[in-house]
Write a protein that holds these residues in place. Structure first.
Motif, PDB file in Angstrom:
ATOM      1  N   VAL A   7      -3.346   7.589 -12.167  1.00 34.97           N
ATOM      2  CA  VAL A   7      -2.069   7.795 -11.467  1.00 34.97           C
ATOM      3  C   VAL A   7      -2.065   6.897 -10.237  1.00 34.97           C
ATOM      4  O   VAL A   7      -2.942   6.997  -9.375  1.00 34.97           O
ATOM      5  CB  VAL A   7      -1.875   9.263 -11.050  1.00 34.97           C
ATOM      6  N   HIS A   8      -1.090   6.025 -10.160  1.00 39.88           N
ATOM      7  CA  HIS A   8      -0.961   5.082  -9.050  1.00 39.88           C
ATOM      8  C   HIS A   8       0.057   5.620  -8.042  1.00 39.88           C
ATOM      9  O   HIS A   8       1.202   5.921  -8.417  1.00 39.88           O
ATOM     10  CB  HIS A   8      -0.483   3.717  -9.544  1.00 39.88           C
ATOM     11  N   ARG A 183      -4.836   4.199   8.895  1.00 42.25           N
ATOM     12  CA  ARG A 183      -4.461   4.426   7.502  1.00 42.25           C
ATOM     13  C   ARG A 183      -4.494   3.126   6.693  1.00 42.25           C
ATOM     14  O   ARG A 183      -3.876   2.129   7.085  1.00 42.25           O
ATOM     15  CB  ARG A 183      -3.057   5.020   7.420  1.00 42.25           C
ATOM     16  N   GLU A 184      -5.192   3.144   5.588  1.00 41.27           N
ATOM     17  CA  GLU A 184      -5.173   2.015   4.657  1.00 41.27           C
ATOM     18  C   GLU A 184      -4.125   2.332   3.592  1.00 41.27           C
ATOM     19  O   GLU A 184      -4.416   2.766   2.481  1.00 41.27           O
ATOM     20  CB  GLU A 184      -6.543   1.810   4.019  1.00 41.27           C
ATOM     21  N   CYS A 185      -2.876   2.112   3.972  1.00 39.43           N
ATOM     22  CA  CYS A 185      -1.759   2.407   3.069  1.00 39.43           C
ATOM     23  C   CYS A 185      -0.555   1.600   3.527  1.00 39.43           C
ATOM     24  O   CYS A 185       0.433   2.141   4.037  1.00 39.43           O
ATOM     25  CB  CYS A 185      -1.452   3.907   3.064  1.00 39.43           C
ATOM     26  N   PHE A 193      -5.624   6.577  -8.484  1.00 35.33           N
ATOM     27  CA  PHE A 193      -6.515   7.708  -8.723  1.00 35.33           C
ATOM     28  C   PHE A 193      -6.887   7.717 -10.206  1.00 35.33           C
ATOM     29  O   PHE A 193      -6.012   7.875 -11.063  1.00 35.33           O
ATOM     30  CB  PHE A 193      -5.828   9.014  -8.333  1.00 35.33           C
ATOM     31  N   HIS A 194      -8.168   7.550 -10.485  1.00 39.03           N
ATOM     32  CA  HIS A 194      -8.649   7.446 -11.862  1.00 39.03           C
ATOM     33  C   HIS A 194      -9.337   8.761 -12.248  1.00 39.03           C
ATOM     34  O   HIS A 194     -10.358   9.139 -11.657  1.00 39.03           O
ATOM     35  CB  HIS A 194      -9.620   6.283 -11.994  1.00 39.03           C
ATOM     36  N   ARG A 203     -13.695  15.083  -8.787  1.00 42.46           N
ATOM     37  CA  ARG A 203     -12.799  14.271  -7.963  1.00 42.46           C
ATOM     38  C   ARG A 203     -12.474  12.973  -8.693  1.00 42.46           C
ATOM     39  O   ARG A 203     -13.329  12.410  -9.381  1.00 42.46           O
ATOM     40  CB  ARG A 203     -13.454  13.930  -6.631  1.00 42.46           C
ATOM     41  N   PRO A 204     -11.252  12.467  -8.550  1.00 38.94           N
ATOM     42  CA  PRO A 204     -10.949  11.156  -9.131  1.00 38.94           C
ATOM     43  C   PRO A 204     -11.664  10.049  -8.360  1.00 38.94           C
ATOM     44  O   PRO A 204     -12.039  10.228  -7.192  1.00 38.94           O
ATOM     45  CB  PRO A 204      -9.436  11.048  -8.961  1.00 38.94           C
ATOM     46  N   THR A 205     -11.858   8.910  -8.995  1.00 38.09           N
ATOM     47  CA  THR A 205     -12.310   7.715  -8.284  1.00 38.09           C
ATOM     48  C   THR A 205     -11.081   6.947  -7.823  1.00 38.09           C
ATOM     49  O   THR A 205      -9.989   7.096  -8.382  1.00 38.09           O
ATOM     50  CB  THR A 205     -13.194   6.839  -9.174  1.00 38.09           C
ATOM     51  N   LEU A 206     -11.259   6.130  -6.793  1.00 37.92           N
ATOM     52  CA  LEU A 206     -10.115   5.499  -6.136  1.00 37.92           C
ATOM     53  C   LEU A 206     -10.226   3.983  -6.120  1.00 37.92           C
ATOM     54  O   LEU A 206     -11.320   3.421  -6.073  1.00 37.92           O
ATOM     55  CB  LEU A 206     -10.018   5.993  -4.690  1.00 37.92           C
ATOM     56  N   SER A 207      -9.073   3.337  -6.123  1.00 36.68           N
ATOM     57  CA  SER A 207      -9.002   1.903  -5.844  1.00 36.68           C
ATOM     58  C   SER A 207      -7.711   1.640  -5.082  1.00 36.68           C
ATOM     59  O   SER A 207      -6.779   2.447  -5.109  1.00 36.68           O
ATOM     60  CB  SER A 207      -9.050   1.074  -7.136  1.00 36.68           C
ATOM     61  N   TYR A 208      -7.654   0.507  -4.398  1.00 36.09           N
ATOM     62  CA  TYR A 208      -6.523   0.224  -3.508  1.00 36.09           C
ATOM     63  C   TYR A 208      -6.203  -1.265  -3.559  1.00 36.09           C
ATOM     64  O   TYR A 208      -7.100  -2.104  -3.502  1.00 36.09           O
ATOM     65  CB  TYR A 208      -6.879   0.628  -2.073  1.00 36.09           C
TER      66      TYR A 208
END
Length: 225
Positions: A7-8, A183-185, A193-194, A203-208
């Protein structure tokens, strides 16, 4: 349940706001010309991924004007209808509709009671309430993606900076109170969210990523936007 669902969470683009108002949940705040360019770049990034094999099956967005406009190029390029989800709306904020600076905060006593507890925070929707609604929306969207596309499916939610950032802090197991400058957003950024499973035990893993980074120069970013 093994799922491999992503989910992005995409933030909206720059808003036309020459008066620098904390617009929060106010209606009719439209993307600026640069903001439209930003979200186009993010939509094109999703299209590149789709062309490389990613399967995007669901698109949701906050019902506010700026997020609907940010979802529009994704609808155009991926052919996904944007479903409105009230749970991913901007945080409620006492300062909504105001132009606020340090002098105003320091010299206007009517604001002071709203600044007493930054850990809650006392000026707006509690962090915990934002996390609960956002996590519920992300989890439900992950399940929807699985129903529509099975293992490996992906979904997109277009939302706002603070709710996205708090959702990331929650996934990372970090405390919610923070300095907004950390904030990194960024505008039109994508926080992914993977999920390896959908029962909520991991917990999901994350990428940005920041597809619109070339357009950030000179952009003013305000809390509540």
């Amino acid at each position: 349940m093994s799922a491999n669902i992503t989910v992005h969470l995409m933030r909206h683009g720059e808003v036309h706001n020459p008066q620098r108002i904390v617009y929060g949940r106010l209606p009719n705040y439209h993307l600026s010309e640069k903001g439209q360019q930003m979200v186009r770049l993010s939509a094109e990034e999703f299209k590149r991924r789709a062309d490389a094999g990613s399967r995007f099956v669901y698109l949701a967005c906050s019902p506010l004007t700026r997020t609907q406009e940010s979802a529009a190029p994704i609808t155009e390029l991926l052919g996904l209808e944007a479903h409105h989800d009230e749970r991913v709306i901007e945080a409620d904020n006492y300062f909504e509709g105001m132009h606020i600076d340090a002098k105003e905060l320091a010299t206007n006593p009517r604001h002071w009671k709203h600044l007493l507890n930054p850990l809650r925070p006392s000026w707006g929707e509690p962090y915990q309430e934002q996390v609960e609604r956002m996590v519920g929306a992300v989890r439900d969207t992950a399940r929807k993606a699985y129903e529509l596309g099975g293992e490996g499916a992906e979904a997109i939610i277009v939302s706002h900076q603070l709710p996205i950032w708090l959702t990331r802090l929650s996934a990372e197991g970090k405390a919610y109170p923070h300095d907004p400058r950390t904030r990194e957003c960024n505008l039109a950024s994508i926080t992914s969210f993977h999920f390896d499973e959908l029962d909520g035990s991991q917990r999901p893993t994350l990428s940005y990523t920041e597809p619109a980074a070339p357009l950030y120069s000179g952009v003013i970013q305000l809390p509540g936007s």
